[in-house]
Design a protein around this motif. Sequence first.
Motif, PDB file in Angstrom:
ATOM      1  N   ASN A   1       0.790  -1.228   0.000  1.00 30.89           N
ATOM      2  CA  ASN A   1       0.000   0.000   0.000  1.00 30.89           C
ATOM      3  C   ASN A   1       0.825   1.282   0.000  1.00 30.89           C
ATOM      4  OD1 ASN A   1      -2.597  -1.242   0.091  1.00 30.89           O
ATOM      5  ND2 ASN A   1      -2.184  -1.772   2.208  1.00 30.89           N
ATOM      6  N   ALA A   2       2.028   1.254   0.573  1.00 30.85           N
ATOM      7  CA  ALA A   2       2.836   2.479   0.653  1.00 30.85           C
ATOM      8  C   ALA A   2       4.311   2.127   0.686  1.00 30.85           C
ATOM      9  CB  ALA A   2       2.456   3.285   1.898  1.00 30.85           C
ATOM     10  N   ILE A   3       5.140   3.065   0.184  1.00 29.83           N
ATOM     11  CA  ILE A   3       6.596   2.907   0.175  1.00 29.83           C
ATOM     12  C   ILE A   3       7.220   4.250   0.528  1.00 29.83           C
ATOM     13  CG2 ILE A   3       6.659   3.287  -2.338  1.00 29.83           C
ATOM     14  CD1 ILE A   3       9.184   1.482  -2.402  1.00 29.83           C
ATOM     15  N   ASN A   4       8.268   4.221   1.347  1.00 30.78           N
ATOM     16  CA  ASN A   4       8.960   5.466   1.675  1.00 30.78           C
ATOM     17  C   ASN A   4      10.287   5.551   0.908  1.00 30.78           C
ATOM     18  OD1 ASN A   4      10.906   3.943   3.103  1.00 30.78           O
ATOM     19  ND2 ASN A   4      10.014   4.420   5.097  1.00 30.78           N
ATOM     20  N   ASN A   5      11.022   6.628   1.118  1.00 29.95           N
ATOM     21  CA  ASN A   5      12.274   6.832   0.385  1.00 29.95           C
ATOM     22  C   ASN A   5      13.424   5.963   0.887  1.00 29.95           C
ATOM     23  OD1 ASN A   5      11.122   8.624  -1.393  1.00 29.95           O
ATOM     24  ND2 ASN A   5      11.741  10.431  -0.247  1.00 29.95           N
ATOM     25  N   HIS A   6      13.206   5.173   1.926  1.00 28.57           N
ATOM     26  CA  HIS A   6      14.193   4.203   2.397  1.00 28.57           C
ATOM     27  C   HIS A   6      13.917   2.828   1.800  1.00 28.57           C
ATOM     28  CE1 HIS A   6      15.772   7.095   5.239  1.00 28.57           C
ATOM     29  NE2 HIS A   6      14.546   7.315   5.663  1.00 28.57           N
ATOM     30  N   GLY A   7      12.888   2.720   0.935  1.00 32.67           N
ATOM     31  CA  GLY A   7      12.537   1.444   0.328  1.00 32.67           C
ATOM     32  C   GLY A   7      11.737   0.533   1.233  1.00 32.67           C
ATOM     33  N   GLN A   8      11.271   1.032   2.361  1.00 29.16           N
ATOM     34  CA  GLN A   8      10.421   0.239   3.248  1.00 29.16           C
ATOM     35  C   GLN A   8       8.997   0.263   2.698  1.00 29.16           C
ATOM     36  OE1 GLN A   8      11.454   2.714   6.611  1.00 29.16           O
ATOM     37  NE2 GLN A   8      12.368   0.942   7.639  1.00 29.16           N
ATOM     38  N   ILE A   9       8.375  -0.918   2.683  1.00 24.42           N
ATOM     39  CA  ILE A   9       7.051  -1.079   2.106  1.00 24.42           C
ATOM     40  C   ILE A   9       6.125  -1.657   3.168  1.00 24.42           C
ATOM     41  CG2 ILE A   9       5.722  -2.293   0.321  1.00 24.42           C
ATOM     42  CD1 ILE A   9       8.414  -2.391  -1.284  1.00 24.42           C
ATOM     43  N   VAL A  10       4.902  -1.147   3.227  1.00 28.79           N
ATOM     44  CA  VAL A  10       3.897  -1.693   4.129  1.00 28.79           C
ATOM     45  C   VAL A  10       2.681  -2.128   3.328  1.00 28.79           C
ATOM     46  CG1 VAL A  10       4.635  -0.410   6.168  1.00 28.79           C
ATOM     47  CG2 VAL A  10       2.921   0.583   4.637  1.00 28.79           C
ATOM     48  N   GLY A  11       1.981  -3.104   3.896  1.00 31.96           N
ATOM     49  CA  GLY A  11       0.780  -3.602   3.253  1.00 31.96           C
ATOM     50  C   GLY A  11       0.123  -4.656   4.105  1.00 31.96           C
ATOM     51  N   ALA A  12      -0.629  -5.544   3.456  1.00 25.94           N
ATOM     52  CA  ALA A  12      -1.326  -6.620   4.164  1.00 25.94           C
ATOM     53  C   ALA A  12      -1.104  -7.923   3.422  1.00 25.94           C
ATOM     54  CB  ALA A  12      -2.818  -6.324   4.256  1.00 25.94           C
ATOM     55  N   SER A  13      -0.923  -9.000   4.181  1.00 28.39           N
ATOM     56  CA  SER A  13      -0.708 -10.324   3.617  1.00 28.39           C
ATOM     57  C   SER A  13      -1.620 -11.315   4.313  1.00 28.39           C
ATOM     58  CB  SER A  13       0.749 -10.756   3.820  1.00 28.39           C
ATOM     59  OG  SER A  13       0.948 -12.087   3.379  1.00 28.39           O
ATOM     60  N   GLY A  14      -2.115 -12.271   3.535  1.00 26.62           N
ATOM     61  CA  GLY A  14      -2.930 -13.326   4.114  1.00 26.62           C
ATOM     62  C   GLY A  14      -2.107 -14.224   5.015  1.00 26.62           C
ATOM     63  N   ILE A  15      -2.665 -14.568   6.159  1.00 29.53           N
ATOM     64  CA  ILE A  15      -2.069 -15.532   7.077  1.00 29.53           C
ATOM     65  C   ILE A  15      -2.674 -16.904   6.782  1.00 29.53           C
ATOM     66  CG2 ILE A  15      -1.843 -16.192   9.516  1.00 29.53           C
ATOM     67  CD1 ILE A  15      -0.235 -13.712   8.689  1.00 29.53           C
ATOM     68  N   ASN A  16      -3.970 -16.901   6.529  1.00 29.99           N
ATOM     69  CA  ASN A  16      -4.702 -18.092   6.088  1.00 29.99           C
ATOM     70  C   ASN A  16      -5.803 -17.614   5.153  1.00 29.99           C
ATOM     71  OD1 ASN A  16      -7.011 -17.322   7.686  1.00 29.99           O
ATOM     72  ND2 ASN A  16      -5.986 -18.181   9.479  1.00 29.99           N
ATOM     73  N   SER A  17      -6.756 -18.436   4.840  1.00 32.48           N
ATOM     74  CA  SER A  17      -7.798 -18.069   3.870  1.00 32.48           C
ATOM     75  C   SER A  17      -8.709 -16.947   4.347  1.00 32.48           C
ATOM     76  CB  SER A  17      -8.634 -19.296   3.536  1.00 32.48           C
ATOM     77  OG  SER A  17      -7.826 -20.265   2.915  1.00 32.48           O
ATOM     78  N   PHE A  18      -8.726 -16.647   5.649  1.00 36.98           N
ATOM     79  CA  PHE A  18      -9.683 -15.682   6.177  1.00 36.98           C
ATOM     80  C   PHE A  18      -9.066 -14.486   6.887  1.00 36.98           C
ATOM     81  CE2 PHE A  18     -11.497 -19.953   6.325  1.00 36.98           C
ATOM     82  CZ  PHE A  18     -12.550 -19.785   5.426  1.00 36.98           C
ATOM     83  N   VAL A  19      -7.780 -14.554   7.217  1.00 37.73           N
ATOM     84  CA  VAL A  19      -7.151 -13.529   8.055  1.00 37.73           C
ATOM     85  C   VAL A  19      -5.987 -12.878   7.319  1.00 37.73           C
ATOM     86  CG1 VAL A  19      -5.928 -13.126  10.239  1.00 37.73           C
ATOM     87  CG2 VAL A  19      -7.770 -14.814  10.137  1.00 37.73           C
TER      88      VAL A  19
END
Length: 185
Positions: free
Chosen positions: A147-165
Amino acid sequence: MRGLGTLGGRDSKAIGMNQLGDVVGWSSITDSSRHAFLCRSGKLQDLGTLPGGAFSAAYAINKDGSVIVGAAETAQHLVHAVMWKQGVIVDLGTLPGGLRSRALALNGLGEIIGFSEAEGAETHAFLYAAGRMQDLGSLGKDPIRANAINNHGQIVGASGINSFVRHAFLWEDGKMQEIGRASCR
């Protein structure tokens, strides 16, 4: 509040803005298809779409307004991540084996992030840098979305842990790690 108008159709949606006040988004055009736009100095500009495509949308614009990222339909009716650089649209493609992708954000270094189908139609987050799209991996299951990236190349977002979470992640130094309550900075 003031309206930006449209490119001739009924609807428009502003999605991103930079420090200069440039606004990007999408607008319907006369034939009801949607095109990405740039609004600069009060003037709405149609950014067009890929050859043969009827849809495009812009999601983010860099600080100086020279690069815009989003998605556009191809002649094969697939949606691909794109960038508009100095007004020219460039298809960023997909991860290997994927058919669809979208570019959602960029940093001041020109690094672009988003999500793409990968082999097996799974959705993976990507980093596009130096002309190459890199799969960021996952915390266990798809879908994964950057979803977002800063100038240090760090990226944030969301990843599935299982089919529902899904859980929040931080990607840095080539590794994805879950953001827990104790690990927020």
